[in-house]
Design an enzyme around this catalytic site. Sequence first.
Site, mmCIF file in Angstrom:
data_model
loop_
_atom_site.group_PDB
_atom_site.id
_atom_site.type_symbol
_atom_site.label_atom_id
_atom_site.label_comp_id
_atom_site.label_asym_id
_atom_site.label_seq_id
_atom_site.Cartn_x
_atom_site.Cartn_y
_atom_site.Cartn_z
ATOM 1 N N HIS A 1 3.287 -6.366 11.248
ATOM 2 C CA HIS A 1 2.970 -6.433 9.822
ATOM 3 C C HIS A 1 4.185 -6.704 8.941
ATOM 4 O O HIS A 1 4.033 -7.058 7.785
ATOM 5 C CB HIS A 1 2.275 -5.136 9.388
ATOM 6 C CG HIS A 1 1.631 -5.233 8.032
ATOM 7 N ND1 HIS A 1 0.752 -6.248 7.697
ATOM 8 C CD2 HIS A 1 1.751 -4.450 6.919
ATOM 9 C CE1 HIS A 1 0.346 -6.074 6.448
ATOM 10 N NE2 HIS A 1 0.939 -5.015 5.961
ATOM 11 N N ASP B 1 -0.037 -8.661 14.176
ATOM 12 C CA ASP B 1 -0.260 -7.714 13.081
ATOM 13 C C ASP B 1 -1.575 -6.970 13.280
ATOM 14 O O ASP B 1 -2.654 -7.539 13.134
ATOM 15 C CB ASP B 1 -0.278 -8.492 11.760
ATOM 16 C CG ASP B 1 -0.332 -7.603 10.527
ATOM 17 O OD1 ASP B 1 -0.532 -6.380 10.664
ATOM 18 O OD2 ASP B 1 -0.166 -8.141 9.418
ATOM 19 N N SER C 1 0.991 -7.818 1.857
ATOM 20 C CA SER C 1 0.067 -6.777 2.294
ATOM 21 C C SER C 1 -0.915 -6.454 1.159
ATOM 22 O O SER C 1 -1.626 -7.341 0.702
ATOM 23 C CB SER C 1 0.835 -5.552 2.772
ATOM 24 O OG SER C 1 -0.024 -4.651 3.438
ATOM 25 N N GLN C 2 -0.958 -5.213 0.675
ATOM 26 C CA GLN C 2 -1.815 -4.918 -0.474
ATOM 27 C C GLN C 2 -1.467 -5.828 -1.647
ATOM 28 O O GLN C 2 -2.351 -6.346 -2.335
ATOM 29 C CB GLN C 2 -1.656 -3.466 -0.905
ATOM 30 C CG GLN C 2 -2.420 -3.131 -2.191
ATOM 31 C CD GLN C 2 -2.146 -1.725 -2.682
ATOM 32 O OE1 GLN C 2 -3.002 -0.862 -2.565
ATOM 33 N NE2 GLN C 2 -0.962 -1.491 -3.235
ATOM 34 N N TYR D 1 0.821 -1.209 0.000
ATOM 35 C CA TYR D 1 0.000 0.000 0.000
ATOM 36 C C TYR D 1 0.857 1.263 0.000
ATOM 37 O O TYR D 1 1.728 1.452 0.853
ATOM 38 C CB TYR D 1 -0.884 -0.011 1.240
ATOM 39 C CG TYR D 1 -2.066 0.931 1.204
ATOM 40 C CD1 TYR D 1 -3.207 0.617 0.482
ATOM 41 C CD2 TYR D 1 -2.057 2.113 1.944
ATOM 42 C CE1 TYR D 1 -4.307 1.453 0.487
ATOM 43 C CE2 TYR D 1 -3.161 2.962 1.955
ATOM 44 C CZ TYR D 1 -4.279 2.627 1.218
ATOM 45 O OH TYR D 1 -5.367 3.465 1.226
#
Length: 326
Positions: free
Chosen positions: A307, A273, A187-188, A92
């Site tokens: 994360h 996370d 992630s994204q 992201y």
Amino acid sequence: MPMFDLAPEALEAYLPEIDEPADFDSFWSSTLDEARAVDIDVRLERVETGLELVETYDVTFAGFGGHPVRGWLTRPAGRTGPLPAVVQFVGYGGGRGLPVEHVVWAAAGYVHLLMDTRGQGSRSGAGGDTPDPVGSGPAVPGFLTRGILDPAEHYYRRVFTDGVRAVDAVRAVEGVDPERVTTYGGSQGGGIALAVAGLVPDLRAVMADVPFLCHFRRATQITDSMPYGEITQYMAVHRDQIEQVFRTLSYLDGVSFARRANAPSLFSVALMDTTCPPSTVYAAFNNYGARAGELAKDIVVYPYNMHEGGQAHQLTRQIAWLAGRS
């Protein structure tokens, strides 16, 4: 940060009911038909990086709406193929950065396509180069609430379509084996990799690290971290639009895409996370391949990480895991 989500044994059994619209498949089928009506128009321009063992190309292809999407294509120098390919999506706010940052998969023997994410690339890393020419109504700063009241207008409809077209693009590159394409990201990027896995039925494998964009409703209920916090902020102001927001997000949920995937997968999750809570990751993992029957899948758990997840430890696992499948 202590472990804040469900207990590990509860996570392993977590199979939530999510709001999946009846026209989910037809929505995405028509979206992709429209995108593929435009020629993929893959353009490769050789880039000199000073690296002798890999070849790098500045790549452009037609994504959603025919909009040009940029990326880097890197391949082992002197290898003619047909080679397996890894299509990678970024986290992201990040962009494609510089080509010298992306050499691992080419060094491992793959053609590697790193897709730039439209409209992003100025929050971290070395920058992005793909604009998003589509505007939106009122939105919280960021990307999650752009077009939040209509799935047809939502930002991630465009991004997921770009991701599918990235697979189409790499398959059109000379020297790539179109039957050995893997989607990958963290992630994204992991969320996009899952979305593409649910939309492209013949991938070789999928690797999703601490994936974002999964089980939106639960994410907004148990974390106030960004980017999910963008949705929370929007609904705190637009109090009468909550169900409309979740209806839009139901067309974009990684859990629904995971159900439709049919390629072997390797996930990772970090139990501390707060950005992508563990239960949202397990919601996608536990549902992964539900429509395909028996499907090879595995998840690597990092109990004391946030994360950042496994980072290079996970990459080392992925190289070995994918080598056995490509």
